[in-house]
Design a protein around this motif. Structure first.
Motif, PDB file in Angstrom:
ATOM      1  N   ALA A  72       8.795 -20.827  -9.960  1.00 39.00           N
ATOM      2  CA  ALA A  72       9.764 -20.192 -10.857  1.00 39.00           C
ATOM      3  C   ALA A  72       9.051 -19.399 -11.934  1.00 39.00           C
ATOM      4  N   LEU A  73       9.660 -18.275 -12.301  1.00 37.53           N
ATOM      5  CA  LEU A  73       9.236 -17.482 -13.443  1.00 37.53           C
ATOM      6  C   LEU A  73      10.395 -17.399 -14.430  1.00 37.53           C
ATOM      7  N   ALA A  74      10.075 -17.417 -15.712  1.00 39.29           N
ATOM      8  CA  ALA A  74      11.089 -17.274 -16.755  1.00 39.29           C
ATOM      9  C   ALA A  74      10.785 -16.023 -17.571  1.00 39.29           C
ATOM     10  N   LEU A  75      11.806 -15.189 -17.750  1.00 37.44           N
ATOM     11  CA  LEU A  75      11.693 -13.968 -18.536  1.00 37.44           C
ATOM     12  C   LEU A  75      12.396 -14.170 -19.863  1.00 37.44           C
ATOM     13  N   GLY A  76      11.644 -14.094 -20.960  1.00 35.24           N
ATOM     14  CA  GLY A  76      12.271 -14.283 -22.263  1.00 35.24           C
ATOM     15  C   GLY A  76      11.255 -14.333 -23.379  1.00 35.24           C
ATOM     16  N   GLU A  77      11.755 -14.490 -24.577  1.00 34.90           N
ATOM     17  CA  GLU A  77      10.902 -14.554 -25.760  1.00 34.90           C
ATOM     18  C   GLU A  77      10.441 -15.979 -26.012  1.00 34.90           C
ATOM     19  N   VAL A  78       9.160 -16.135 -26.332  1.00 31.91           N
ATOM     20  CA  VAL A  78       8.627 -17.413 -26.796  1.00 31.91           C
ATOM     21  C   VAL A  78       8.369 -17.282 -28.291  1.00 31.91           C
ATOM     22  N   MET A  79       8.995 -18.175 -29.058  1.00 33.45           N
ATOM     23  CA  MET A  79       8.864 -18.137 -30.514  1.00 33.45           C
ATOM     24  C   MET A  79       8.041 -19.331 -30.979  1.00 33.45           C
ATOM     25  N   LEU A  80       7.581 -19.252 -32.205  1.00 36.75           N
ATOM     26  CA  LEU A  80       7.013 -20.416 -32.873  1.00 36.75           C
ATOM     27  C   LEU A  80       8.135 -21.075 -33.672  1.00 36.75           C
ATOM     28  N   ARG A  81       8.348 -22.338 -33.419  1.00 36.31           N
ATOM     29  CA  ARG A  81       9.399 -23.083 -34.115  1.00 36.31           C
ATOM     30  C   ARG A  81       8.784 -23.911 -35.230  1.00 36.31           C
ATOM     31  N   PHE A  82       9.307 -23.736 -36.430  1.00 37.54           N
ATOM     32  CA  PHE A  82       8.845 -24.486 -37.600  1.00 37.54           C
ATOM     33  C   PHE A  82       9.875 -25.563 -37.913  1.00 37.54           C
TER      34      PHE A  82
END
Length: 367
Positions: free
Chosen positions: A18-28
């Motif tokens: 599987a591949l996922a297309l999307g934004e990876v954020m840093l969560r604080f």
């Protein structure tokens, strides 16, 4: 019912499950405290689409990768290391040169309070002009990603599609290419009022969602997201008798299956969020013939963020593995419940633990 009802191309040695297309954020994460008076934060990586890829890899043992962009700076490097720690392939991350102050590109940030009791969870995003929001359809060679030796499954979602006109067109290009190559596609509408309500053209946003849904095998959403994101008129369905009432969402799912001929199934969660510390919880999957519903349970929450993504990961795992639709909702609901028992967006768990929860095993200490 036959486990072959959800048609899926057989595995023949592809590079990724599987591949996922999307934004990876840093969560604080301020932990038990509040953002407004925090003096320290725990940092996690997360994103609605990426969380599914991480769950598929770290919990279920699938080979997964992420399609995203990061700034070429220390924050991007931190995000990459966190992604790698979850086992997700980072080889397809696109790196964007950083101008020193973030005028051209930046790292998306997400500040999240867990909530407690009557104090609801709170999320504050700081993501405008992020590297991922500037992805364009021509940035990837889709035929290479989804060709014979590429991926078996593509997952993306409405959070990514709502980031910008470019991201919506990128998602459309990706799902069309996946469909062309016979790769299964899932799309989580994942409605966020803060994104869609501020969109300069709500009609364009709905058109983008509909264009993506038209290429999907599995659509994730309920009657509320179908109305908001797809523009479906569902007023005649009425309101749920209780938050755990499956009826209106199931009726909406059947209408979506009629509207989009390529759809094989619609999945959605059931949640009774009477307070931030304890929720009723379950999941459902509607195919063209049958409704599958998981056992429902009361879940004590430590951190509810990511529960829905973990549900999707469990569903996709079961379908990829040929376990059938009932197993899909049971494993999805169990995985989501475990994700909400730990801090961060992802479930810190194992397949054996998910299967034990799905069976209804008790929570007695294991020694």
């Amino acid at each position: 019912m036959s486990t072959q009802q959800f048609a899926l191309a057989a595995s023949h040695g592809q590079r990724w499950d599987a591949l996922a297309l999307g934004e990876v954020m840093l969560r604080f994460d301020p932990g038990e405290g509040r953002i407004r008076n925090a003096r320290q934060f725990t940092v996690w990586e997360g994103g609605g689409e990426y969380n599914v890829a991480r769950g598929l890899c770290s919990t279920f043992g699938h080979r997964s990768g992420v399609l995203t962009a990061l700034p070429r700076n220390e924050l991007g490097a931190l995000a990459q290391q966190l992604i790698q720690a979850g086992g997700v392939d980072t080889s397809q991350i696109l790196w964007r040169d950083y101008d020193g102050i973030g005028r051209n590109t930046r790292m998306g940030l997400n500040f999240t309070e867990r909530g407690f009791g009557v104090r609801a969870p709170l999320g504050i995003s700081d993501r405008a002009t992020s590297a991922a929001s500037q992805l364009q359809a021509h940035d990837y060679d889709w035929d290479a990603l989804f060709g014979r030796d590429g991926a078996r499954w593509l997952h993306t979602g409405g959070i990514f599609a709502a980031l910008s006109e470019h991201s919506a067109q990128t998602a459309i290009a990706a799902v069309r290419a996946a469909r062309r190559h016979g790769v299964a596609v899932s799309y989580d509408l994942n409605y966020r009022a803060s994104l869609w309500d501020s969109h300069p053209d709500p009609d364009a946003a709905r058109h983008a969602n509909c264009a993506i849904a038209a290429e999907c095998d599995l659509l994730v959403g309920d009657e509320y997201s179908f109305a908001a994101c797809l523009g479906m008129d569902l007023a005649d369905l009425g309101r749920r008798a209780t938050p755990m009432d499956v009826g209106p969402a199931d009726a909406a799912a059947q209408r979506a299956l009629q509207r989009f001929p390529t759809l094989q199934a619609v999945a959605f969660t059931l949640r009774d969020a009477s307070n931030a510390a304890r929720n009723g919880w379950g999941g459902a999957l509607r195919t063209r013939e049958t409704l599958f519903v998981s056992r429902t349970r009361e879940v004590d929450l430590l951190d509810r963020v990511g529960g829905g993504d973990a549900f999707v990961a469990g569903v996709v795992h079961a379908l990829l593995s040929g376990k059938g639709e009932q197993a899909a909702v049971e494993l999805g609901a169990a995985h989501g419940a475990l994700a909400m028992s730990t801090p961060g967006d992802g479930a810190i768990t194992s397949l054996a633990e998910v299967e034990a929860v799905a069976r209804g095993d008790g929570a007695a200490a294991r020694r």
